[in-house]
Design an enzyme around this catalytic site. Structure first.
Site, PDB file in Angstrom:
ATOM      1  N   HIS A   1      12.801  37.830  -4.649  1.00 55.52           N
ATOM      2  CA  HIS A   1      12.527  37.741  -6.139  1.00 55.52           C
ATOM      3  C   HIS A   1      10.753  37.271  -6.223  1.00 55.52           C
ATOM      4  CE1 HIS A   1      16.819  36.687  -7.005  1.00 55.52           C
ATOM      5  NE2 HIS A   1      16.430  37.987  -7.542  1.00 55.52           N
TER       6      HIS A   1
ATOM      7  N   GLU B   1       8.967  33.660  -6.551  1.00 61.92           N
ATOM      8  CA  GLU B   1       9.576  32.613  -6.016  1.00 61.92           C
ATOM      9  C   GLU B   1       8.665  32.041  -4.776  1.00 61.92           C
ATOM     10  OE1 GLU B   1      14.056  33.726  -7.618  1.00 61.92           O
ATOM     11  OE2 GLU B   1      13.662  33.354  -5.400  1.00 61.92           O
TER      12      GLU B   1
ATOM     13  N   HIS C   1      14.829  31.341  -1.315  1.00 61.27           N
ATOM     14  CA  HIS C   1      14.626  31.372  -2.720  1.00 61.27           C
ATOM     15  C   HIS C   1      14.204  30.206  -3.386  1.00 61.27           C
ATOM     16  CE1 HIS C   1      16.454  35.531  -3.605  1.00 61.27           C
ATOM     17  NE2 HIS C   1      17.181  35.211  -2.248  1.00 61.27           N
TER      18      HIS C   1
ATOM     19  N   GLU D   1      18.450  28.199  -1.632  1.00 67.42           N
ATOM     20  CA  GLU D   1      17.870  27.906  -3.124  1.00 67.42           C
ATOM     21  C   GLU D   1      17.049  26.391  -2.493  1.00 67.42           C
ATOM     22  OE1 GLU D   1      17.167  29.631  -5.608  1.00 67.42           O
ATOM     23  OE2 GLU D   1      18.924  31.097  -5.747  1.00 67.42           O
TER      24      GLU D   1
HETATM   25 ZN   LIG Z   1      15.732  34.075  -6.272  1.00 69.12          ZN
END
Ligand SMILES: [Zn+2]
Length: 355
Positions: A72, A75, A169, A233
């Site tokens: 992404h 990020e 991420h 994350e």
């Molecule tokens: Zn992500």
């Protein structure tokens, strides 16, 4: 004139001096002709494509490691973290013991400071890139290419070596647990105790244990490559240069220790030091009337009293119907038919972990 979000234009012939692989990637965000060279410590540096860097030490030890970030594009903290490790390796400030593949997933989206250009790249793996109408959409092409690069990397290492894939991420929203991992479905195989211990030392104490196949990069790594693979994350989305990198220090230190084969002795596995969750329900958006019934800035893993209405979709109401049920990844703006929220519940892994 070329421009990129970092305002650092890097050419292939200057990579040896700058070590700025992220700058090179963002200077050529869509493609980059392959090239290679050798560091004085014997490591072979191969650029396979934009955002794809393979490092092979002269005598590699037994682990093949894929570190990916920027799947992404906005990020940025994991991108900066991986770029700094890359640079230290390329400038020979540190030397990898293991084979390494760095992936910067979506460079055009990074330059646009966006999560994606058209499609969510992390919903396109394990063949999902080929399920559309054949339109030449960047993320679909990139997902297919990244799959091939990862397979090529592991196949070149050969069978019998440990395979790791950490896809880094940051989340759109805050979280009750700042760092958490999505552990992809292993089709009944036990969860890896040593991986849980390692990631705990990275500051990741909360794990969402998936029980179904997925179109994520980490599921592809686990299922198609036999790697220990995770979506990590690590905090909240912020623009380039605005991250408090001290919040990523433990993760940075452990990844570097892994790379140079200098891991400390890890604490014994103790389930009481972790939070494990499984998905209890996936809530899909079925109508344009779909609405979430809590504040927009709610944190991931927020819990509510039994009976609380969490969402409405036309005549349907979604309520908390199990104690401890929590919400994760809520997003009312998804397309019809797509997942708008997951409900998760705490679970024990007793008897389901092994070395
Ligand atoms: Zn992500």
């Amino acid at each position: 004139m070329k421009t990129n979000i970092l305002n650092r234009l890097v050419e292939p012939e200057t990579l040896q001096h700058s070590g700025d692989f992220l700058g090179l990637t963002l200077t050529y965000p869509e493609q980059l002709a392959p090239f290679s060279y050798r560091l004085s410590n014997g490591t072979v540096v191969e650029v396979w494509d934009t955002g794809v860097l393979c490092l092979t030490p002269a005598n590699p030890a037994g682990i093949d490691i894929v570190l990916s970030s920027g799947v992404h594009g906005n990020e940025t903290a994991p991108i900066e973290l991986c770029a700094a490790i890359c640079q230290d390796l390329l400038l020979e400030k540190i030397q990898s013991t293991h084979r390494l593949l760095f992936l910067f997933g979506n460079p055009p989206a990074m330059n646009s400071a966006k999560r994606e250009l058209v499609d969510n790249l992390n919903r396109l793996f394990s063949g999902h890139h080929s399920k559309g109408d054949g339109e030449p959409i960047w993320e679909r092409q990139r997902a297919a290419a990244l799959e091939q690069y990862v397979l090529r990397f592991y196949q070149a290492g050969g069978e019998g070596r440990e395979r790791l894939l950490y896809d880094l991420h940051t989340a759109i929203r805050g979280s009750q647990f700042e760092k958490f991992a999505v552990y992809p479905f292993l089709h009944g195989k036990p969860w890896s105790k040593s991986q849980l211990q390692f990631l705990h030392a990275c500051g990741v104490e909360t794990f969402l244990l998936m029980q179904t196949p997925a179109s994520t990069f980490s599921y592809f790594g686990a299922q198609s490559c036999g790697a220990h693979a995770f979506t990590l994350e690590l905090g909240k989305v912020r623009p380039f240069g605005e991250n408090d990198m001290s919040r990523f220090a433990a993760c940075d230190a452990m990844l570097r220790a892994l790379i140079v084969d200098a891991l400390p002795v890890l604490a014994d596995f103790d389930e009481s030091r972790f939070n494990f969750f499984v998905v209890s329900r996936a809530v899909n958006k079925h109508s344009e009337q779909f609405e979430l019934c809590f504040a927009r800035n709610i944190e991931n893993f927020s819990q509510f009293p039994l009976g609380t209405v969490l969402a409405r979709d036309g005549d349907i109401e979604y309520r908390v119907d199990e104690p401890g049920e929590a919400i994760i990844f809520p997003n009312a703006d998804v397309a019809l038919g797509q997942r708008a929220m997951l409900l998760v519940k705490p679970v024990s892994v007793a008897g389901q972990v092994s070395d």
